[in-house]
Design a protein around this motif. Structure first.
Motif, PDB file in Angstrom:
ATOM      1  N   GLU A 179      26.219  19.433  98.334  1.00 41.60           N
ATOM      2  CA  GLU A 179      25.450  20.516  98.950  1.00 41.60           C
ATOM      3  C   GLU A 179      24.926  20.095 100.325  1.00 41.60           C
ATOM      4  O   GLU A 179      25.028  20.843 101.301  1.00 41.60           O
ATOM      5  CB  GLU A 179      24.277  20.912  98.052  1.00 41.60           C
ATOM      6  N   ARG A 195      24.514  27.588  94.493  1.00 47.72           N
ATOM      7  CA  ARG A 195      23.267  27.241  95.189  1.00 47.72           C
ATOM      8  C   ARG A 195      23.327  27.670  96.653  1.00 47.72           C
ATOM      9  O   ARG A 195      22.365  28.218  97.204  1.00 47.72           O
ATOM     10  CB  ARG A 195      23.039  25.725  95.131  1.00 47.72           C
ATOM     11  N   ARG A 228      22.941  31.339  96.920  1.00 43.26           N
ATOM     12  CA  ARG A 228      21.546  31.719  96.662  1.00 43.26           C
ATOM     13  C   ARG A 228      20.671  31.502  97.890  1.00 43.26           C
ATOM     14  O   ARG A 228      19.778  32.297  98.196  1.00 43.26           O
ATOM     15  CB  ARG A 228      21.010  30.885  95.488  1.00 43.26           C
ATOM     16  N   ASP A 229      20.957  30.415  98.623  1.00 40.98           N
ATOM     17  CA  ASP A 229      20.107  30.036  99.753  1.00 40.98           C
ATOM     18  C   ASP A 229      20.611  30.569 101.090  1.00 40.98           C
ATOM     19  O   ASP A 229      20.113  30.175 102.152  1.00 40.98           O
ATOM     20  CB  ASP A 229      19.964  28.509  99.810  1.00 40.98           C
ATOM     21  N   TRP A 282      23.709  30.455 102.605  1.00 43.77           N
ATOM     22  CA  TRP A 282      24.729  29.778 103.417  1.00 43.77           C
ATOM     23  C   TRP A 282      26.124  30.366 103.239  1.00 43.77           C
ATOM     24  O   TRP A 282      26.940  30.334 104.157  1.00 43.77           O
ATOM     25  CB  TRP A 282      24.775  28.287 103.057  1.00 43.77           C
ATOM     26  N   TYR A 340      23.859  31.918 109.206  1.00 42.70           N
ATOM     27  CA  TYR A 340      22.575  31.696 108.519  1.00 42.70           C
ATOM     28  C   TYR A 340      21.397  32.329 109.253  1.00 42.70           C
ATOM     29  O   TYR A 340      20.353  32.593 108.655  1.00 42.70           O
ATOM     30  CB  TYR A 340      22.315  30.202 108.282  1.00 42.70           C
ATOM     31  N   GLY A 382      20.363  34.127 106.085  1.00 48.25           N
ATOM     32  CA  GLY A 382      19.531  33.115 105.450  1.00 48.25           C
ATOM     33  C   GLY A 382      18.216  33.661 104.914  1.00 48.25           C
ATOM     34  O   GLY A 382      17.915  34.853 105.039  1.00 48.25           O
ATOM     35  N   ASN A 383      17.436  32.777 104.299  1.00 45.71           N
ATOM     36  CA  ASN A 383      16.145  33.148 103.731  1.00 45.71           C
ATOM     37  C   ASN A 383      15.199  31.954 103.843  1.00 45.71           C
ATOM     38  O   ASN A 383      15.493  30.991 104.555  1.00 45.71           O
ATOM     39  CB  ASN A 383      16.328  33.606 102.275  1.00 45.71           C
ATOM     40  N   MET A 440      14.592  29.634 101.789  1.00 49.37           N
ATOM     41  CA  MET A 440      15.215  28.404 101.323  1.00 49.37           C
ATOM     42  C   MET A 440      16.132  27.814 102.385  1.00 49.37           C
ATOM     43  O   MET A 440      16.288  26.597 102.482  1.00 49.37           O
ATOM     44  CB  MET A 440      16.000  28.666 100.036  1.00 49.37           C
ATOM     45  N   THR A 441      16.730  28.679 103.207  1.00 55.26           N
ATOM     46  CA  THR A 441      17.557  28.192 104.308  1.00 55.26           C
ATOM     47  C   THR A 441      16.711  27.348 105.250  1.00 55.26           C
ATOM     48  O   THR A 441      17.120  26.268 105.683  1.00 55.26           O
ATOM     49  CB  THR A 441      18.170  29.376 105.091  1.00 55.26           C
ATOM     50  N   HIS A 492      15.967  23.943 103.780  1.00 57.53           N
ATOM     51  CA  HIS A 492      17.112  23.027 103.870  1.00 57.53           C
ATOM     52  C   HIS A 492      17.273  22.496 105.298  1.00 57.53           C
ATOM     53  O   HIS A 492      17.538  21.313 105.499  1.00 57.53           O
ATOM     54  CB  HIS A 492      18.399  23.742 103.441  1.00 57.53           C
TER      55      HIS A 492
END
Length: 225
Positions: free
Chosen positions: A8, A49, A52-53, A55, A69, A73-74, A76-77, A80
């Motif tokens: 990931e 995953r 979900r995030d 990507w 992204y 993205g969100n 969580m992006t 990361h």
């Protein structure tokens, strides 16, 4: 680190570096499993995953597509990206500074209005900060957290806490310039005057102006170095 976490992380690094461009498709699960020498369930977990995030986009019977992204993205992006310090694009840092310019005046105004004595106490500590980049970075980080905690809206501190490690790294680099440390000292004193006057509007304008100045300074610093 688990195999899925390593894979990931590698995917995110490649997306941030532009090696996986938005709109392109990645290898199939079977091909990726062969490349990374893991089972397909591990690859499937990683891809889920990443979807979900923000990507990737996964469609049935198709290879996963890399997202832009910035658009897909969100939160969580962001988390990361902040964990990939060596891969963070400078434009992302500028956008973070712009975000800081928009939210800092609000929580500092709230702190000055609701807890002026606490704000004064925090700013008073600036007088004893050692004149080194690391000391200034650490003080400025604790100051921001203290001001956010003194504001009536607790969400500001939660947002700020997400950026701790990156903030310290960037601030240490920023404060390598003695003139920037001096500019911050002057700003701290002016902000203390606003707190003594319990003038939230004055504090808000001071912070906004300083944040704009900081963005210009960062752009100049990174352009030269």
């Amino acid at each position: 680190m688990r195999a899925s976490d390593k894979i990931e992380k590698l995917f995110i690094q490649k997306i941030l570096k532009g090696e996986f461009a938005p709109g392109t498709q990645i290898k199939s699960e079977r091909e990726l499993a062969m490349v990374f020498e893991v089972g397909r369930p591990v690859i499937r977990e990683v891809l889920q995953r990443l979807e979900r995030d923000g990507w990737l986009t996964i469609r049935h019977n198709q290879r996963a597509t890399v997202n832009d992204y910035w658009k897909e993205g969100n939160l969580m992006t962001i988390a990361h990206i902040l964990n990939e310090e060596d891969s963070i694009p400078n434009e992302f840092i500028i956008h973070l500074l712009e975000l800081r310019k928009n939210i800092s005046p609000s929580y500092i105004k709230g702190a000055v209005i609701h807890k002026p004595m606490e704000v004064i106490s925090l700013l008073k500590e600036s007088e004893s900060v050692a004149d080194t980049p690391v000391s200034f970075a650490e003080y400025d980080w604790q100051l921001q957290r203290g001001l956010a905690a003194a504001a009536p809206n607790p969400i500001y501190l939660l947002i700020l806490n997400s950026f701790g490690q990156l903030y310290l790294k960037l601030a240490t680099y920023y404060f390598t310039e003695a003139s920037y440390r001096n500019a911050s000292k002057s700003y701290y004193m002016k902000l203390m005057e606003a707190a003594l006057e319990k003038d939230g509007d004055k504090a808000e304008q001071l912070v906004h102006n300083m944040m704009e100045q900081s963005i210009r300074m960062w752009q100049e610093q990174t352009a030269v170095k």
